[in-house]
Structures are given as C-alpha cells and as structure tokens.
Write a protein that holds these residues in place. Structure first.
Motif, PDB file in Angstrom:
ATOM      1  N   ALA A 136       0.754  -1.241  -0.028  1.00 22.11           N
ATOM      2  CA  ALA A 136       0.069  -0.099   0.002  1.00 22.11           C
ATOM      3  C   ALA A 136       0.713   1.428   0.066  1.00 22.11           C
ATOM      4  O   ALA A 136       1.786   1.242   0.579  1.00 22.11           O
ATOM      5  CB  ALA A 136      -0.974  -0.062   1.252  1.00 22.11           C
ATOM      6  N   ASP A 137       0.273   2.298  -0.539  1.00 17.55           N
ATOM      7  CA  ASP A 137       1.100   3.615  -0.648  1.00 17.55           C
ATOM      8  C   ASP A 137       1.431   4.063   0.402  1.00 17.55           C
ATOM      9  O   ASP A 137       2.566   4.917   0.961  1.00 17.55           O
ATOM     10  CB  ASP A 137       0.359   4.571  -1.378  1.00 17.55           C
ATOM     11  CG  ASP A 137       0.085   4.352  -2.810  1.00 17.55           C
ATOM     12  OD1 ASP A 137       0.849   3.369  -3.575  1.00 17.55           O
ATOM     13  OD2 ASP A 137      -0.727   4.822  -3.613  1.00 17.55           O
ATOM     14  N   ARG A 138       0.623   4.049   1.654  1.00 19.47           N
ATOM     15  CA  ARG A 138       0.778   4.608   3.224  1.00 19.47           C
ATOM     16  C   ARG A 138       2.153   3.530   3.865  1.00 19.47           C
ATOM     17  O   ARG A 138       2.990   4.154   4.118  1.00 19.47           O
ATOM     18  CB  ARG A 138      -0.173   4.385   4.044  1.00 19.47           C
ATOM     19  CG  ARG A 138      -1.256   5.213   3.619  1.00 19.47           C
ATOM     20  CD  ARG A 138      -2.384   5.308   4.546  1.00 19.47           C
ATOM     21  NE  ARG A 138      -2.235   5.936   5.929  1.00 19.47           N
ATOM     22  CZ  ARG A 138      -3.146   5.941   6.718  1.00 19.47           C
ATOM     23  NH1 ARG A 138      -4.249   5.649   6.522  1.00 19.47           N
ATOM     24  NH2 ARG A 138      -2.861   6.313   7.949  1.00 19.47           N
TER      25      ARG A 138
ATOM     26  N   ALA B 148     -13.286   0.949   0.074  1.00 21.35           N
ATOM     27  CA  ALA B 148     -12.357   1.755  -0.271  1.00 21.35           C
ATOM     28  C   ALA B 148     -12.079   2.534   1.042  1.00 21.35           C
ATOM     29  O   ALA B 148     -12.800   2.227   2.120  1.00 21.35           O
ATOM     30  CB  ALA B 148     -12.666   2.967  -1.173  1.00 21.35           C
ATOM     31  N   THR B 149     -11.049   3.506   1.061  1.00 21.71           N
ATOM     32  CA  THR B 149     -10.794   4.179   2.205  1.00 21.71           C
ATOM     33  C   THR B 149      -9.806   5.453   1.702  1.00 21.71           C
ATOM     34  O   THR B 149      -9.440   5.540   0.503  1.00 21.71           O
ATOM     35  CB  THR B 149      -9.849   3.442   3.067  1.00 21.71           C
ATOM     36  OG1 THR B 149      -9.534   4.013   4.446  1.00 21.71           O
ATOM     37  CG2 THR B 149      -8.276   2.950   2.593  1.00 21.71           C
TER      38      THR B 149
ATOM     39  N   PRO C 174      -9.988  -1.104   1.097  1.00 23.05           N
ATOM     40  CA  PRO C 174      -9.666  -0.765   2.384  1.00 23.05           C
ATOM     41  C   PRO C 174      -8.396  -1.068   3.042  1.00 23.05           C
ATOM     42  O   PRO C 174      -7.447  -1.485   2.263  1.00 23.05           O
ATOM     43  CB  PRO C 174     -10.725  -1.555   3.096  1.00 23.05           C
ATOM     44  CG  PRO C 174     -11.563  -2.118   2.253  1.00 23.05           C
ATOM     45  CD  PRO C 174     -10.954  -2.122   0.956  1.00 23.05           C
ATOM     46  N   LYS C 175      -7.969  -1.027   4.232  1.00 21.47           N
ATOM     47  CA  LYS C 175      -6.623  -1.229   4.733  1.00 21.47           C
ATOM     48  C   LYS C 175      -6.038  -2.785   4.452  1.00 21.47           C
ATOM     49  O   LYS C 175      -4.899  -3.035   4.191  1.00 21.47           O
ATOM     50  CB  LYS C 175      -6.764  -1.222   6.515  1.00 21.47           C
ATOM     51  CG  LYS C 175      -5.528  -1.297   6.930  1.00 21.47           C
ATOM     52  CD  LYS C 175      -5.414  -0.874   8.379  1.00 21.47           C
ATOM     53  CE  LYS C 175      -4.143  -0.890   9.208  1.00 21.47           C
ATOM     54  NZ  LYS C 175      -4.670  -0.732  10.647  1.00 21.47           N
ATOM     55  N   SER C 176      -6.819  -3.769   4.542  1.00 19.98           N
ATOM     56  CA  SER C 176      -6.792  -5.048   4.310  1.00 19.98           C
ATOM     57  C   SER C 176      -7.983  -5.776   3.229  1.00 19.98           C
ATOM     58  O   SER C 176      -8.931  -5.129   3.280  1.00 19.98           O
ATOM     59  CB  SER C 176      -6.513  -5.786   5.342  1.00 19.98           C
ATOM     60  OG  SER C 176      -7.741  -6.005   6.096  1.00 19.98           O
ATOM     61  N   ARG C 177      -7.632  -6.709   2.886  1.00 18.07           N
ATOM     62  CA  ARG C 177      -8.682  -7.572   2.140  1.00 18.07           C
ATOM     63  C   ARG C 177     -10.001  -7.809   2.887  1.00 18.07           C
ATOM     64  O   ARG C 177     -11.010  -7.998   2.405  1.00 18.07           O
ATOM     65  CB  ARG C 177      -7.864  -8.716   1.305  1.00 18.07           C
ATOM     66  CG  ARG C 177      -7.664 -10.021   2.267  1.00 18.07           C
ATOM     67  CD  ARG C 177      -6.942 -11.047   1.344  1.00 18.07           C
ATOM     68  NE  ARG C 177      -6.393 -11.946   2.270  1.00 18.07           N
ATOM     69  CZ  ARG C 177      -7.010 -13.105   2.792  1.00 18.07           C
ATOM     70  NH1 ARG C 177      -8.347 -13.220   2.384  1.00 18.07           N
ATOM     71  NH2 ARG C 177      -6.558 -14.258   3.413  1.00 18.07           N
ATOM     72  N   HIS C 178      -9.608  -8.047   4.053  1.00 14.88           N
ATOM     73  CA  HIS C 178     -10.802  -8.453   4.970  1.00 14.88           C
ATOM     74  C   HIS C 178     -11.753  -7.202   5.334  1.00 14.88           C
ATOM     75  O   HIS C 178     -12.649  -7.259   6.061  1.00 14.88           O
ATOM     76  CB  HIS C 178     -10.339  -9.107   6.145  1.00 14.88           C
ATOM     77  CG  HIS C 178      -9.614 -10.322   6.342  1.00 14.88           C
ATOM     78  ND1 HIS C 178     -10.369 -11.637   6.052  1.00 14.88           N
ATOM     79  CD2 HIS C 178      -8.077 -10.527   6.182  1.00 14.88           C
ATOM     80  CE1 HIS C 178      -9.212 -12.451   6.088  1.00 14.88           C
ATOM     81  NE2 HIS C 178      -8.007 -12.215   5.806  1.00 14.88           N
ATOM     82  N   GLY C 179     -11.305  -6.200   4.801  1.00  9.88           N
ATOM     83  CA  GLY C 179     -12.013  -5.002   5.176  1.00  9.88           C
ATOM     84  C   GLY C 179     -13.141  -4.756   4.386  1.00  9.88           C
ATOM     85  O   GLY C 179     -13.890  -3.963   4.520  1.00  9.88           O
ATOM     86  N   VAL C 180     -12.915  -5.607   3.052  1.00  8.91           N
ATOM     87  CA  VAL C 180     -14.151  -5.396   2.095  1.00  8.91           C
ATOM     88  C   VAL C 180     -15.260  -6.207   2.867  1.00  8.91           C
ATOM     89  O   VAL C 180     -15.097  -7.222   2.865  1.00  8.91           O
ATOM     90  CB  VAL C 180     -13.726  -6.017   0.812  1.00  8.91           C
ATOM     91  CG1 VAL C 180     -14.743  -5.981  -0.039  1.00  8.91           C
ATOM     92  CG2 VAL C 180     -12.524  -5.381  -0.022  1.00  8.91           C
TER      93      VAL C 180
ATOM     94  N   LEU D  80     -15.573  -5.075  12.301  1.00  5.33           N
ATOM     95  CA  LEU D  80     -14.386  -4.222  12.086  1.00  5.33           C
ATOM     96  C   LEU D  80     -13.534  -4.447  11.058  1.00  5.33           C
ATOM     97  O   LEU D  80     -12.588  -3.747  10.733  1.00  5.33           O
ATOM     98  CB  LEU D  80     -13.631  -4.341  13.180  1.00  5.33           C
ATOM     99  CG  LEU D  80     -14.243  -3.967  14.912  1.00  5.33           C
ATOM    100  CD1 LEU D  80     -13.121  -3.972  15.820  1.00  5.33           C
ATOM    101  CD2 LEU D  80     -14.897  -2.800  14.826  1.00  5.33           C
ATOM    102  N   GLY D  81     -13.767  -5.675  10.152  1.00  3.00           N
ATOM    103  CA  GLY D  81     -12.702  -5.910   8.996  1.00  3.00           C
ATOM    104  C   GLY D  81     -11.645  -6.383   9.448  1.00  3.00           C
ATOM    105  O   GLY D  81     -10.522  -6.264   8.778  1.00  3.00           O
TER     106      GLY D  81
END
Length: 381
Positions: free
Chosen positions: A60-62, A216-217, A232-238, A326-327
């Motif tokens: 991720a870019d961050r 997304a985020t 999102p932050k991780s694939r579980h965030g979807v 919470l993802g």
C-alpha cells in the motif's frame, strides 16, 4: 555459476602468513554472479536497490511512505556507510535497542521490518549467506487495555457534542456534522477513512436490512496527497454491514439535505468536505480532538467509538461477529485491542445450580423488596 575453474593467489611475508591470507581470500571470494550488490558494498547501495524493489511491489502507498521514511530518518544515518558483510545480528540488535530507547517500540518494529526486507534482497543477490535480522528480538508495543463507551456515556457525549456544535463562536462557524460522523462510527465500527470514502451508491436504505458496502478508504501520501484508495486497509476490510435504525433515519435526512442544498458534491460522497471534495480524515480528527477536550471527553477518540461498537457486538453476538464488523482477519486482535474487558458478574446460577440438589427447606429464596430489612440504628457513641 559459469563452470570455470579459477586459480586463487595470495602473498605474505612468510609461508604461514600467505596461507592465512589465502584462507581469508577464499572465504571472502564470491563466484561471479549476476547480483547487483556484493558483500563489500555499503548499505547505501543496498538501500538504493531495496527502494526500487519496494516501489515496484504491491504494498500500500502508506506502507511505502512509512518504509521510505524509516530508511531516510533512521537506517541510512546509522548504517548507511557500513559494509553489507559487516552487518551482523549483533549490529542489528544494537540498532534496534537504540531505537526503542530513543523513539519507541513502534518505530523500532517498522525499521526491523525494513531491514529484514533489505537483507532478503541481499540474500537473493548472494551478498550475504544469512539474514542478520532473523533471530533479533524486536520488542512489541505496550498497549493499554481497550476502553469503550457504554450506551449511557455515548448519549451524554452526543448531547454535549451537539451543544458544542451549536454554541456561538467568533469567526468561522463550527461544523454541524461531527455528531453524525460519531453516530456512524459507533453504529458501524468503521475506520474514519472508510467512512469518508463512502459513496451514496454503496448504501442501500431500501433493502431489508439496510446495508452499507465497504470497499475503499481515504489515504494521504507524499505522492498523491489526499485521495480515495480503491481498497480498504486489508482484504478483510471489504465487507457489507447492516445499518441500525437510527442511522437509516439520519442518512435519509442527510441525503435529502444534500439534494436540496446548493453545496457542490460532484463525487456523490456521503461525507464530502465543505467544498465538495474528498474530506481529509486527519483534519476531521483535529476537529474531534478539540471538541472532545471541550466537552470533557478528552480520552475518547474515533478509535474509542470503534471499540465501543466492537464491545457491544462481541457481548451480544460473540467476538467473531465483532471481528467481521471491524474488518479484521484475526479474532485475537479484535479481542486484545478492541473489546473492553467485561467486569460485571455474569448470572450463571441457571447452569451451576444443577451441581447440588438442595432439600426444599434449604432452598434459597431472594429477599422480597417489600420486606427489606430496616437498617440498624447507629449508636451515639
């Protein structure tokens, strides 16, 4: 690698010295390879190769920003001039321990992850035979136990927050939607970036139950500024979350207000900025901290609202449901960092009374509230 035998030669002031020199030469000698870096190169050379590989990776870019900062701020000044072959586990351990004492465990762990990746690159180029970071113990962050708001506390916070928003001020008026953001975070458990990246097309208020799709985020990077990341932050965030009734009412009012207002919203975001652009989560966080300090809830952050959601869900539906809400990929992380420890006594009498059957005369009956014993009178002495 090329199958060619080569003669190695060394000299010395004596036969024994020459033998020692040739042993050293053989030990340091490398077969011709196609590697970009060698054991005699400086860490600065390895850093250049690592940064090129990192930019081409799917990180991720961050994460790329954070790792680049660790290299520039800490690794390059401390180890940049050291030869790759001279970086041992002891050198890495000393570097990490110094970071822990100077800037804390979190930065030390990030630098350890960067160094480990760098020496994996060196391994592939045959510049080292072992990764010196392997085996080095990097201290874990010391985290406090999760603290969440109960429903009564949140209602009190919300009332004071609305009063703070409506209070007269000098200069620019205060935002009137901070309590709506808080309601959405405590009602869904979203990360602030996920909430601010939410479009109206991802919310279905007419389905049963009403849902919001998270995919997304919002992120801020040195490369592109504030933008919407397409995951999102991780694939579980979807995930797709159900919306409680109070949020459905608020969202309908909000959508109607946006449709009739003159403020622009070309991207059709649920929570755009005042100018209709992407809202920066860092700026919203600054406003929240100012408001929380003013209303006496300085310990409450956006993450506290997320913890409050997780705690309520976990106590009614279990930790697995809270982790999905919470993802998170691991339930253990949700339990350790987001669910407040339950301190009240659980009423387990229905399942435990079966161990012993008491005679009818010995049965315990709860005291009647109408026949409560009067308190004893205190002696004057």
């Amino acid at each position: 690698m090329d199958g060619v035998l080569r003669l190695v030669e060394a000299r010395g002031p004596s036969s024994a010295a020459a033998q020692r020199n040739i042993q050293v030469k053989l030990k340091e000698r490398q077969t011709p390879r196609y590697g970009i870096v060698t054991a005699k190169d400086r860490i600065n050379t390895l850093i250049d190769v690592f940064l090129v590989e990192m930019e081409a990776s799917d990180k991720a870019d961050r994460t790329k920003d954070k790792y680049s900062y660790c290299v520039k701020k800490y690794i390059k000044p401390a180890l940049g001039s050291v030869r790759i072959s001279e970086v041992t586990s002891g050198v890495v351990d000393h570097f990490i321990r110094t970071l822990v004492s100077d800037v804390g465990s979190s930065t030390a762990r990030s630098c350890g992850a960067v160094l480990s990746w760098m020496f994996k690159v060196a391994l592939r180029h045959d510049a080292v035979t072992v990764n010196p970071v392997v085996g080095v113990s990097i201290p874990k962050n010391s985290t406090a136990k999760p603290k969440a708001l109960n429903m009564e506390q949140y209602r009190d916070l919300r009332a004071k927050l609305i009063a703070w928003e409506q209070a007269p001020t000098l200069g620019r008026p205060r935002t009137q939607e901070l309590h709506e953001i808080a309601d959405f975070l405590v009602g869904t458990g979203l990360r602030p970036g996920e909430l601010l990246a939410l479009h109206w097309k991802e919310i279905d208020l007419e389905s049963e139950p009403p849902t919001a799709s998270i995919n997304a985020t919002i992120i801020r990077t040195t490369r592109g500024g504030v933008r919407i990341q397409d995951h999102p932050k991780s694939r579980h965030g979807v995930r797709r979350l159900t919306l409680p009734a109070f949020l459905v009412v608020e969202l309908r009012k909000r959508r109607q207000h946006q449709e009739t207002a003159s403020s622009p919203n070309p991207t059709n975001l649920v929570f755009p900025s005042s100018t209709g652009t992407i809202c920066d989560a860092n700026n919203v966080g600054k406003v929240w901290r100012k408001a929380a300090d003013s209303i006496g809830y300085n310990w409450v952050t956006f993450r506290t609202l997320r913890k409050s959601n997780a705690t309520v869900v976990a106590r009614t539906m279990g930790a697995e449901a809270a982790a999905y809400q919470l993802g998170h990929s691991k339930i253990a992380m949700t339990q350790e960092h987001y669910i407040e420890e339950y301190k009240e006594a659980l009423d387990t009498r229905a399942v435990l009374d079966g161990f012993v059957t008491l005679p009818d005369g010995d049965a315990v009956t709860p005291p009647s509230p109408d026949k409560a014993e009067a308190p004893e009178e205190e002696d004057d002495c």
